[in-house]
Design a protein around this motif. Structure first.
Motif, short mmCIF file in Angstrom:
data_model
loop_
_atom_site.label_atom_id
_atom_site.label_comp_id
_atom_site.label_asym_id
_atom_site.label_seq_id
_atom_site.Cartn_x
_atom_site.Cartn_y
_atom_site.Cartn_z
N HIS A 102 0.93 -1.21 0.04
CA HIS A 102 -0.09 -0.12 0.01
C HIS A 102 0.73 1.26 0.06
O HIS A 102 1.67 1.53 0.95
CB HIS A 102 -0.89 -0.09 1.17
N ARG A 108 3.92 9.68 2.56
CA ARG A 108 3.97 9.09 3.70
C ARG A 108 5.39 8.40 3.63
O ARG A 108 5.71 7.30 4.37
CB ARG A 108 2.90 8.28 4.33
N ILE A 109 6.28 9.10 3.02
CA ILE A 109 7.83 8.54 3.51
C ILE A 109 8.31 8.85 4.69
O ILE A 109 8.06 10.02 5.22
CB ILE A 109 8.56 9.08 2.30
N PHE A 110 9.47 8.15 5.21
CA PHE A 110 10.10 8.55 6.49
C PHE A 110 11.21 9.54 6.22
O PHE A 110 12.03 9.44 5.58
CB PHE A 110 10.71 7.16 6.96
N SER A 111 10.46 10.81 6.53
CA SER A 111 11.56 12.13 6.15
C SER A 111 12.88 12.04 6.56
O SER A 111 13.85 12.50 6.06
CB SER A 111 10.71 13.16 6.14
N ARG A 112 13.06 11.47 7.69
CA ARG A 112 14.34 11.50 8.50
C ARG A 112 15.14 10.22 8.12
O ARG A 112 16.45 10.21 8.50
CB ARG A 112 14.14 11.56 10.11
N LEU A 113 14.49 9.46 7.42
CA LEU A 113 15.47 8.32 6.91
C LEU A 113 16.09 8.52 5.48
O LEU A 113 15.52 9.25 4.71
CB LEU A 113 14.40 6.90 7.02
N MET A 121 13.14 -0.18 4.53
CA MET A 121 11.74 -0.38 5.24
C MET A 121 10.63 -1.09 4.56
O MET A 121 9.86 -1.89 5.18
CB MET A 121 11.38 1.06 5.71
N ARG A 152 18.22 12.46 2.84
CA ARG A 152 17.26 12.12 3.47
C ARG A 152 15.82 12.16 2.74
O ARG A 152 15.67 13.19 1.80
CB ARG A 152 17.26 13.08 4.68
N GLY A 154 13.03 13.35 3.22
CA GLY A 154 12.32 14.89 3.66
C GLY A 154 13.11 15.75 2.54
O GLY A 154 12.62 16.73 2.22
N LEU A 156 13.94 15.16 -0.64
CA LEU A 156 13.47 14.94 -2.04
C LEU A 156 12.37 15.94 -2.54
O LEU A 156 11.46 16.37 -1.73
CB LEU A 156 12.78 13.60 -2.12
N SER A 157 12.28 16.23 -3.76
CA SER A 157 11.03 16.77 -4.28
C SER A 157 9.88 16.01 -4.39
O SER A 157 10.19 14.84 -3.93
CB SER A 157 11.64 17.29 -5.80
N GLY A 158 8.94 16.65 -4.67
CA GLY A 158 7.67 16.15 -4.53
C GLY A 158 7.30 14.76 -5.45
O GLY A 158 6.92 13.78 -4.94
N GLN A 161 9.65 12.07 -4.14
CA GLN A 161 9.03 11.56 -2.98
C GLN A 161 8.16 10.46 -3.29
O GLN A 161 7.87 9.31 -2.82
CB GLN A 161 8.36 12.44 -1.91
N ARG A 168 9.30 2.11 -2.57
CA ARG A 168 9.18 1.49 -1.21
C ARG A 168 8.15 0.32 -1.02
O ARG A 168 8.44 -0.69 -0.57
CB ARG A 168 8.82 2.54 -0.30
N GLN B 209 8.49 8.08 13.39
CA GLN B 209 8.06 9.18 12.50
C GLN B 209 6.92 9.07 12.01
O GLN B 209 6.04 10.13 11.97
CB GLN B 209 9.02 9.14 11.23
N ASP B 210 6.23 8.01 11.65
CA ASP B 210 5.08 7.74 10.92
C ASP B 210 4.48 6.24 11.30
O ASP B 210 4.88 5.45 10.75
CB ASP B 210 5.20 8.11 9.57
N GLU B 326 10.06 19.48 7.55
CA GLU B 326 10.87 18.92 6.44
C GLU B 326 10.17 18.37 5.40
O GLU B 326 11.01 18.28 4.22
CB GLU B 326 11.47 17.70 7.34
#
Lengths: 255, 328
Positions: A102, A108-113, A121, A152, A154, A156-158, A161, A168, B209-210, B326
């Protein structure tokens, strides 16, 4: 109101259409958010190898339908069956192992990863020493991600992402991939790219259930479609037929 | 691989500057004391920050978990191992310390998981205030259990490490100090590697984070949160072992102030950031020891909490805190 019955075999990737070829089936599904009756008896099916799209206005229940399939929400009534197994009560994290991927609304990507960590993940449920091939596959689909592995999420551009979100979800080797608004907020060129990639993913054997506001594009790539209206299926049929349907043209194709 | 400024260079720079300043101001002797105290604060602060990071709860019972750890260690040393004084054979000493440390950490880990399972998990979807008040309740429960088991007065902890000191750069440092600081640093490095490099560590960061997105990756959220509480409580347990060995006596209410100071350390470092919590622990200990060195012993706690207020006013995200916004 219901147009062409959906028992007609779809063209393209869906070769045969025996009822045992149904990968995913929703029967009379009612889902609530607290007291809000969001899905009011949705029935639909997705056959192995198909691209099926759900279109409809904001609040029609498209995202709720996907969340009910992936286990983030559970129906109060009705059943969701995947590969013949009732998954109405199964927790989301177990359905990933079962083969449901899904890519949620809003990416909903993990912005700090990092990008690489995000992809790892995606393969969380799989043996970690067995994912090199899948990484290569994702980087083939999205060469941009390969250049950004240590960046990271977060940053990335839209569009990037969105690629990451799809990549992912692919890392879990899903048999059905649920895509929620993959084209939202992207430039027209990127939208074309994303739809081309969706078709490419499908051509290698992944069944796709696509939720889109861009109804025209969705009906071009999909074999079949369902039109949702206030939590109910208002119309369903072959994409080609839906594109010609008067009501669809007026309400969703802006004609 | 490029070096990420925020993740590598800034923490190292802040850590180095803090340590050098501490050494210059305190001199060898007091510096060793500050480091030992800092090790305790850092180990506890890590638990505050990890739990906050994953469930957004300030676990006000965490200081008491540390206190229970110090009692568990004392109980293992006296009742289980029958120890009462210094162990002079180095090999025996290392063996016994390892047993005490390991057993306390594992025992506390399970206690932490137990508390999460029965006190916090049922309230996971309740308004934020509910688990916060529950945490204060858990704090009272732990204090009362310990005080009824071991009494309300201070309890002695057997000093199994000989108090020998060696001369070093103009001061005298106990082997105990060295051992404890090294141990704390090893635990912190192990934690960083676990969180930063392993599959479960990634699952923890993703969940922090989520949560919903992590679930869609196949992460069992309950299990991940339980593991986080296990690690947090185990680290507090390690702090409890050090506390007992270093100060020689423990009391049922010791978790309150130590917990508050460790919380201050976590906020100073940037709540949710494990490196920040470790650095914050050493800085808070330094502030406390420096106040004592200047002759303001009674004011040392005032100094510590002044730091807390200053951080909250001028840099609420802490030294290494995540800036918001962010998402592109």
């Amino acid at each position: 109101m219901t147009a062409a019955p959906s028992a007609v075999p779809a063209p393209g990737a869906a070769a045969a259409a025996g009822s045992d070829d149904v990968l995913l089936r929703l029967e009379n599904v009612h889902t609530y958010y607290g007291h809000i009756h969001a899905l009011q008896g949705v029935s639909l099916e997705v056959r192995r190898g198909e691209i099926v799209t759900l279109i409809g206005a904001n609040g029609a229940g498209k995202t709720t339908t996907l969340k009910t399939i992936s286990g983030l929400l559970h129906p109060r009534e009705g059943t969701v069956t995947f590969e013949g197994r009732d998954i109405s009560r199964t927790a989301a994290h177990q359905l990933v192992r079962a083969g449901i991927g899904h890519s949620p609304e809003g990416r909903r990507i993990f912005s700090r990863l990092t990008v690489l960590e995000n992809l790892k993940m995606g393969a969380f449920t799989r043996p970690q020493n067995d994912i090199e091939g899948d990484l290569d596959h994702v980087f083939e689909l999205f060469p941009r991600l390969k250049e950004r592995t240590s960046q990271r999420g977060g940053s990335l551009s839209g569009g990037e992402q969105q690629m990451l979100a799809i990549g992912r979800a692919m890392m879990g080797r899903p048999r059905v991939l649920l895509l929620d608004e993959p084209s939202l907020g992207l430039s027209p060129i990127l939208v074309q790219q994303i739809f081309a990639i969706i078709q490419e993913i499908n051509s290698t054997g992944t069944t796709i259930l696509l939720v889109e506001q861009n109804a025209l594009q969705a009906l071009i790539v999909a074999n079949r479609g369902y039109v949702l209206q206030t939590g109910e299926v208002a119309l369903s049929g072959l994409s080609a037929d839906l594109r010609e349907n008067e009501m669809v043209r007026k309400a969703y194709l802006g004609e | 691989m490029t070096v990420d400024f925020r993740r590598v260079i800034r923490p190292v720079a802040i850590g180095t500057i803090a340590l050098l300043t501490e050494y210059a101001l305190l001199g060898t002797q007091q510096f060793a004391n500050a480091l030992t105290l800092g090790a305790i604060y850092a180990l506890i602060a890590l638990g505050y920050t990890m739990v906050y990071g994953i469930v957004e709860l300030i676990n006000f019972a965490h200081g008491d978990i540390f206190m229970v750890g110090s009692f568990l260690a004392m109980w293992i040393m006296t009742t289980v191992l029958g120890l009462s004084g210094p162990v002079t054979n180095l090999l025996n000493l290392v063996g016994l310390l390892s047993i005490v440390m390991f057993a306390t950490m594992v025992g506390m880990g399970f206690i932490g998981m137990f508390i999460e399972r029965f006190a916090y998990r049922p309230l996971r979807h309740a308004p934020r205030l509910a688990p916060l008040i529950t945490a204060i309740g858990v704090s009272f429960i732990l204090q009362n259990i310990i005080s009824s088991l071991f009494g309300p007065s201070p309890v002695n902890v057997p000093q199994i490490v000989p108090l020998d000191k060696f001369a070093f750069m103009g001061g005298k440092i106990g082997y105990l100090n060295v051992f404890m600081v090294v141990l704390a640093v090893v635990l912190m490095i192990a934690l960083q590697l676990f969180v930063g490099r392993t599959r479960l560590g990634r699952a923890m960061r993703s969940t922090a984070q989520d949560r919903e997105a992590a679930e869609l990756m196949g992460v069992d959220i309950n299990q991940t949160i339980a593991i986080t509480f296990f690690i947090a409580a185990a680290l507090a347990g390690a702090g409890g072992v050090i506390q007992g060995l270093y100060f020689g006596s423990i009391k049922f209410d010791l978790g309150f102030f130590v917990g508050l100071k460790a919380f201050t350390a976590a906020v100073l470092g940037g709540i949710g950031n494990t490196t920040g919590a470790a650095i914050g622990g050493f800085i808070i200990a330094f502030v406390e020891v420096y106040a004592t060195v200047l002759g303001y012993t009674q004011w040392s706690e005032v100094a510590v909490f002044t730091v807390l207020i200053l951080v909250l006013v001028f840099r609420p995200s802490g030294l290494l805190g995540q800036q918001l916004g962010e998402r592109a």
